[in-house]
Design a protein around this motif. Sequence first.
Motif, PDB file in Angstrom:
ATOM      1  N   THR A  67      75.129 -88.669  12.643  1.00 30.97           N
ATOM      2  CA  THR A  67      75.670 -87.460  12.007  1.00 30.97           C
ATOM      3  C   THR A  67      75.980 -86.372  13.024  1.00 30.97           C
ATOM      4  O   THR A  67      76.724 -85.429  12.714  1.00 30.97           O
ATOM      5  CB  THR A  67      74.698 -86.900  10.954  1.00 30.97           C
ATOM      6  OG1 THR A  67      73.477 -86.473  11.594  1.00 30.97           O
ATOM      7  CG2 THR A  67      74.359 -87.944   9.903  1.00 30.97           C
ATOM      8  N   LEU A  68      75.430 -86.472  14.230  1.00 28.04           N
ATOM      9  CA  LEU A  68      75.695 -85.452  15.242  1.00 28.04           C
ATOM     10  C   LEU A  68      77.180 -85.408  15.607  1.00 28.04           C
ATOM     11  O   LEU A  68      77.682 -84.397  16.084  1.00 28.04           O
ATOM     12  CB  LEU A  68      74.854 -85.721  16.494  1.00 28.04           C
ATOM     13  CG  LEU A  68      73.333 -85.661  16.306  1.00 28.04           C
ATOM     14  CD1 LEU A  68      72.615 -86.012  17.606  1.00 28.04           C
ATOM     15  CD2 LEU A  68      72.904 -84.272  15.823  1.00 28.04           C
ATOM     16  N   GLY A  69      77.875 -86.513  15.379  1.00 31.68           N
ATOM     17  CA  GLY A  69      79.304 -86.530  15.662  1.00 31.68           C
ATOM     18  C   GLY A  69      80.109 -85.618  14.760  1.00 31.68           C
ATOM     19  O   GLY A  69      81.285 -85.338  15.042  1.00 31.68           O
ATOM     20  N   LEU A  70      79.514 -85.132  13.671  1.00 34.86           N
ATOM     21  CA  LEU A  70      80.213 -84.214  12.774  1.00 34.86           C
ATOM     22  C   LEU A  70      80.661 -82.950  13.494  1.00 34.86           C
ATOM     23  O   LEU A  70      81.598 -82.282  13.044  1.00 34.86           O
ATOM     24  CB  LEU A  70      79.319 -83.848  11.584  1.00 34.86           C
ATOM     25  CG  LEU A  70      79.111 -84.932  10.524  1.00 34.86           C
ATOM     26  CD1 LEU A  70      78.037 -84.516   9.539  1.00 34.86           C
ATOM     27  CD2 LEU A  70      80.428 -85.204   9.798  1.00 34.86           C
ATOM     28  N   THR A  71      79.993 -82.617  14.585  1.00 32.55           N
ATOM     29  CA  THR A  71      80.389 -81.417  15.332  1.00 32.55           C
ATOM     30  C   THR A  71      81.797 -81.546  15.902  1.00 32.55           C
ATOM     31  O   THR A  71      82.424 -80.545  16.236  1.00 32.55           O
ATOM     32  CB  THR A  71      79.400 -81.163  16.481  1.00 32.55           C
ATOM     33  OG1 THR A  71      79.352 -82.312  17.335  1.00 32.55           O
ATOM     34  CG2 THR A  71      77.996 -80.898  15.933  1.00 32.55           C
ATOM     35  N   GLN A  72      82.298 -82.786  16.004  1.00 31.46           N
ATOM     36  CA  GLN A  72      83.639 -83.016  16.550  1.00 31.46           C
ATOM     37  C   GLN A  72      84.702 -83.122  15.458  1.00 31.46           C
ATOM     38  O   GLN A  72      85.890 -83.149  15.760  1.00 31.46           O
ATOM     39  CB  GLN A  72      83.656 -84.308  17.377  1.00 31.46           C
ATOM     40  CG  GLN A  72      82.663 -84.344  18.510  1.00 31.46           C
ATOM     41  CD  GLN A  72      82.957 -83.283  19.549  1.00 31.46           C
ATOM     42  OE1 GLN A  72      84.097 -83.104  19.953  1.00 31.46           O
ATOM     43  NE2 GLN A  72      81.935 -82.569  19.987  1.00 31.46           N
ATOM     44  N   LEU A  73      84.278 -83.191  14.202  1.00 28.19           N
ATOM     45  CA  LEU A  73      85.235 -83.474  13.127  1.00 28.19           C
ATOM     46  C   LEU A  73      86.221 -82.343  12.917  1.00 28.19           C
ATOM     47  O   LEU A  73      87.403 -82.576  12.711  1.00 28.19           O
ATOM     48  CB  LEU A  73      84.493 -83.761  11.815  1.00 28.19           C
ATOM     49  CG  LEU A  73      85.363 -84.276  10.678  1.00 28.19           C
ATOM     50  CD1 LEU A  73      85.937 -85.627  11.016  1.00 28.19           C
ATOM     51  CD2 LEU A  73      84.558 -84.364   9.379  1.00 28.19           C
ATOM     52  N   GLY A  74      85.750 -81.105  12.962  1.00 26.44           N
ATOM     53  CA  GLY A  74      86.632 -79.981  12.679  1.00 26.44           C
ATOM     54  C   GLY A  74      87.163 -79.298  13.920  1.00 26.44           C
ATOM     55  O   GLY A  74      87.605 -78.162  13.850  1.00 26.44           O
ATOM     56  N   ALA A  75      87.142 -80.000  15.073  1.00 26.93           N
ATOM     57  CA  ALA A  75      87.551 -79.359  16.321  1.00 26.93           C
ATOM     58  C   ALA A  75      89.031 -78.989  16.310  1.00 26.93           C
ATOM     59  O   ALA A  75      89.429 -78.004  16.901  1.00 26.93           O
ATOM     60  CB  ALA A  75      87.255 -80.287  17.503  1.00 26.93           C
ATOM     61  N   THR A  76      89.871 -79.784  15.639  1.00 25.51           N
ATOM     62  CA  THR A  76      91.299 -79.509  15.571  1.00 25.51           C
ATOM     63  C   THR A  76      91.789 -79.747  14.158  1.00 25.51           C
ATOM     64  O   THR A  76      91.094 -80.308  13.329  1.00 25.51           O
ATOM     65  CB  THR A  76      92.085 -80.422  16.532  1.00 25.51           C
ATOM     66  OG1 THR A  76      91.780 -81.791  16.214  1.00 25.51           O
ATOM     67  CG2 THR A  76      91.737 -80.148  17.963  1.00 25.51           C
ATOM     68  N   THR A  77      93.005 -79.320  13.894  1.00 23.43           N
ATOM     69  CA  THR A  77      93.614 -79.518  12.587  1.00 23.43           C
ATOM     70  C   THR A  77      94.844 -80.397  12.740  1.00 23.43           C
ATOM     71  O   THR A  77      95.602 -80.237  13.687  1.00 23.43           O
ATOM     72  CB  THR A  77      94.022 -78.170  11.958  1.00 23.43           C
ATOM     73  OG1 THR A  77      92.866 -77.364  11.824  1.00 23.43           O
ATOM     74  CG2 THR A  77      94.646 -78.383  10.582  1.00 23.43           C
ATOM     75  N   LEU A  78      95.034 -81.310  11.802  1.00 19.18           N
ATOM     76  CA  LEU A  78      96.159 -82.227  11.869  1.00 19.18           C
ATOM     77  C   LEU A  78      97.421 -81.524  11.405  1.00 19.18           C
ATOM     78  O   LEU A  78      97.544 -81.132  10.247  1.00 19.18           O
ATOM     79  CB  LEU A  78      95.881 -83.442  10.987  1.00 19.18           C
ATOM     80  CG  LEU A  78      96.839 -84.620  11.120  1.00 19.18           C
ATOM     81  CD1 LEU A  78      96.755 -85.215  12.514  1.00 19.18           C
ATOM     82  CD2 LEU A  78      96.521 -85.670  10.074  1.00 19.18           C
ATOM     83  N   GLY A  79      98.375 -81.327  12.319  1.00 15.82           N
ATOM     84  CA  GLY A  79      99.629 -80.680  11.972  1.00 15.82           C
ATOM     85  C   GLY A  79     100.620 -81.669  11.378  1.00 15.82           C
ATOM     86  O   GLY A  79     100.462 -82.884  11.484  1.00 15.82           O
ATOM     87  N   GLN A  80     101.692 -81.130  10.771  1.00 17.00           N
ATOM     88  CA  GLN A  80     102.677 -81.999  10.143  1.00 17.00           C
ATOM     89  C   GLN A  80     103.337 -82.919  11.165  1.00 17.00           C
ATOM     90  O   GLN A  80     103.615 -84.080  10.871  1.00 17.00           O
ATOM     91  CB  GLN A  80     103.743 -81.147   9.446  1.00 17.00           C
ATOM     92  CG  GLN A  80     103.225 -80.422   8.204  1.00 17.00           C
ATOM     93  CD  GLN A  80     102.927 -81.378   7.071  1.00 17.00           C
ATOM     94  OE1 GLN A  80     103.573 -82.386   6.937  1.00 17.00           O
ATOM     95  NE2 GLN A  80     101.940 -81.048   6.265  1.00 17.00           N
ATOM     96  N   SER A  81     103.599 -82.426  12.366  1.00 18.21           N
ATOM     97  CA  SER A  81     104.235 -83.272  13.373  1.00 18.21           C
ATOM     98  C   SER A  81     103.257 -84.267  13.979  1.00 18.21           C
ATOM     99  O   SER A  81     103.653 -85.126  14.770  1.00 18.21           O
ATOM    100  CB  SER A  81     104.843 -82.406  14.481  1.00 18.21           C
ATOM    101  OG  SER A  81     103.850 -81.623  15.100  1.00 18.21           O
ATOM    102  N   ASP A  82     101.967 -84.162  13.634  1.00 14.34           N
ATOM    103  CA  ASP A  82     100.964 -85.104  14.125  1.00 14.34           C
ATOM    104  C   ASP A  82     100.629 -86.164  13.090  1.00 14.34           C
ATOM    105  O   ASP A  82      99.644 -86.892  13.229  1.00 14.34           O
ATOM    106  CB  ASP A  82      99.670 -84.358  14.498  1.00 14.34           C
ATOM    107  CG  ASP A  82      99.885 -83.340  15.602  1.00 14.34           C
ATOM    108  OD1 ASP A  82     100.622 -83.669  16.547  1.00 14.34           O
ATOM    109  OD2 ASP A  82      99.337 -82.234  15.504  1.00 14.34           O
ATOM    110  N   LEU A  83     101.431 -86.253  12.029  1.00 11.56           N
ATOM    111  CA  LEU A  83     101.111 -87.168  10.936  1.00 11.56           C
ATOM    112  C   LEU A  83     101.285 -88.633  11.326  1.00 11.56           C
ATOM    113  O   LEU A  83     100.661 -89.506  10.727  1.00 11.56           O
ATOM    114  CB  LEU A  83     102.007 -86.877   9.721  1.00 11.56           C
ATOM    115  CG  LEU A  83     101.676 -85.617   8.912  1.00 11.56           C
ATOM    116  CD1 LEU A  83     102.712 -85.420   7.821  1.00 11.56           C
ATOM    117  CD2 LEU A  83     100.291 -85.734   8.310  1.00 11.56           C
TER     118      LEU A  83
END
Length: 706
Positions: free
Chosen positions: A379-395
Amino acid sequence: MAGKLGRNAATLVAVAVVLGWLLVGALAGPYAGQLGDVATNDNAAFLPADAEATRAQDLAAGFVDRPTTPALVVYERVTGLTDADRQRAGADAAEFARVPGVVGPLPPPLPSQDGQALQVVVPIDDAEGERISEVVDELRRIAGDGADGLTVDVAGPAGLLADLIEVFSAIDGTLLGVTLVVVLVILLIVYRSPVLWIAPLLAAGMSFALAAVFVYLLADADVIKLNGQAQGILTVLVFGAGTDYALLLTARYREELHRHARPPAAMRAAWRGAAPAIVASAGTTIASLLCLLLSSLNSNRALGPVAAIGIAATLLVMLTFLPALLVLGGRWAFWPRAPRPDQADPQTEHRLWSRVARFVAGHARPVWLVTAAALAVLTLGLTQLGATTLGQSDLFTTRTDSVAGQEVIARHYPGGTGSPATVFARQPAAQQVAQVAQGVPGVAAVRPVNGDPTGPPDPAAPPTVVDGWVQLQATLADPPDSDAAERTIRDLRVAVHRVPDADAVVGGFTAINVDTADASTRDQKVIIPVVLAVIAVILALLLRALIAPLLLILTVLLSYAATLGLCALIFRYLFDFPGVDASFPLFAFVFLVALGIDYNIFLMSRVRQESVRRGTRPGVRHGLLVTGGVITSAGIVLAATFSALAVLPLVVLVELGVAVAVGVLIDTIVVRSLLVPALAHDIGPRIWWPSRLSRAAPEERTPDAH
């Protein structure tokens, strides 16, 4: 004589059921390939009615004769555009204007300040709907690929939508084909029979055809909005869950064939033993999926019924069509390992799981402590989950034309060129709103709409007023799908909302992304607790206890958190994905919890049956012994089918497929095989509190698995 008549009657009933379902399949089959015809993939159509971007869209409709979606055709030469390049862009623009669906006349090509790029804005009539992709394809044909150092790309919202539609068009063929192959290979490995795989695969296909009929009719009647994401999930969910149910019923049938001479009698016993767990599993999944109806996003609300219909159809088929097929197949369907009516010893039949059961029973407390600690570390990996946001051009997992074009635009123009934010304000306060908007960091330029909003600005013309409203276009300094652009929209809204008597409303492409993300955050806070409550009630009714359901939910939550933590590391460091979609945590939760609890239901329902006969701790050991192989096989099948989503070059579906596959394997191998039985064995009869079973005399703590 009576026995012979009974056997004949059972065979006739099975034949009638099979023929009836084959007729249904013949009528329903064509709909499975037509779901794409009723799918809608416009992000804005899925926003809640009260979202600010939705209100902005409604206001924007009054400023144009026809609502449009812009395609941005961009020409780039890094050494500087030539006169021939400019002439080519102008000639292309003239051809673009003649394409059916394009709203002309077009504004002249817009040069970049560095002289290396030209951009042509091509508004496409929104009435084209899904045909926007055909219009974009024609634009790409006219523009060509460029040559001699000149690159040409078609980007913008219309280009992105066309690329998405192309991806989703592969669902009916590519995804379905890959899913079928994956299920077939695993069934051959599990059953080790050249015959037995036919019945589960045929039943899963029948389930998909039946679900497709209802989904098609509801989407065609506009009762639900089907999108490509829901369509893809429906495919893998039906085949994955259907194969799971088939494995459970077939394994119980094989077990009963050792006890009964006649296949119909063995099937009746198997159906009575397995059906309650299958019904409870399907009911839990359906109830969890229907909780998505509480979502504020239309896309989520559509996914809930679509997936629930798939599970309901699968349940119906697997408890009727599959048993009839297996009865008609008899013992020879298991060839070359046909079971004999010999009262076979389960420990002989399941040698591996006999050893696992003895190990868990002999080391119950250390086993659950170590496995729980290992999951907690993940669960410690959750700290990396919200590091960035998926943009439309990154779909996309591949570099599509729309992504390449967006990169060119970002290099040579203010990021929001071609996809400006739209600000609506009351006429008396419009000028003040424009001044305030211009002062917001991240806003490159603000101009009032006077005439055609896609045309060149006319400083001398007064702004267009519609029903007392004025429209402003705010060009953002950053790409419209970036984190920086979303922060600018939030700041812009705060600033213009403060202008007195303006009633300002901010919309546009970036605003849609902002409102979608906000709605997803709200949905997580509302839906996750409701799903947990629904599952708790179902488990309590099934197991007739309170302690066991609580422990099962806690183990699945721990598994969910561990899965997200591990996936965050996989996405960032192995796949190099830029982030996760805003809807990912909620979708992952619903599917992982709903499907993960299934395996605990399969295990604990059998454990309770055995506990009544043997006592709790022997019941735990025997339940793990007889269900270990089939549940592990079911988990592998479900994980593999969801992994098939990776064939679609869409980051959102790849992430969901990987998350469900990883989570199901963790649930199957760690949680259900080790953590749950170890906990149940350690706690003993008290796990069934407050039922009478909890007051049974405690058994000796022995590793014996008999």
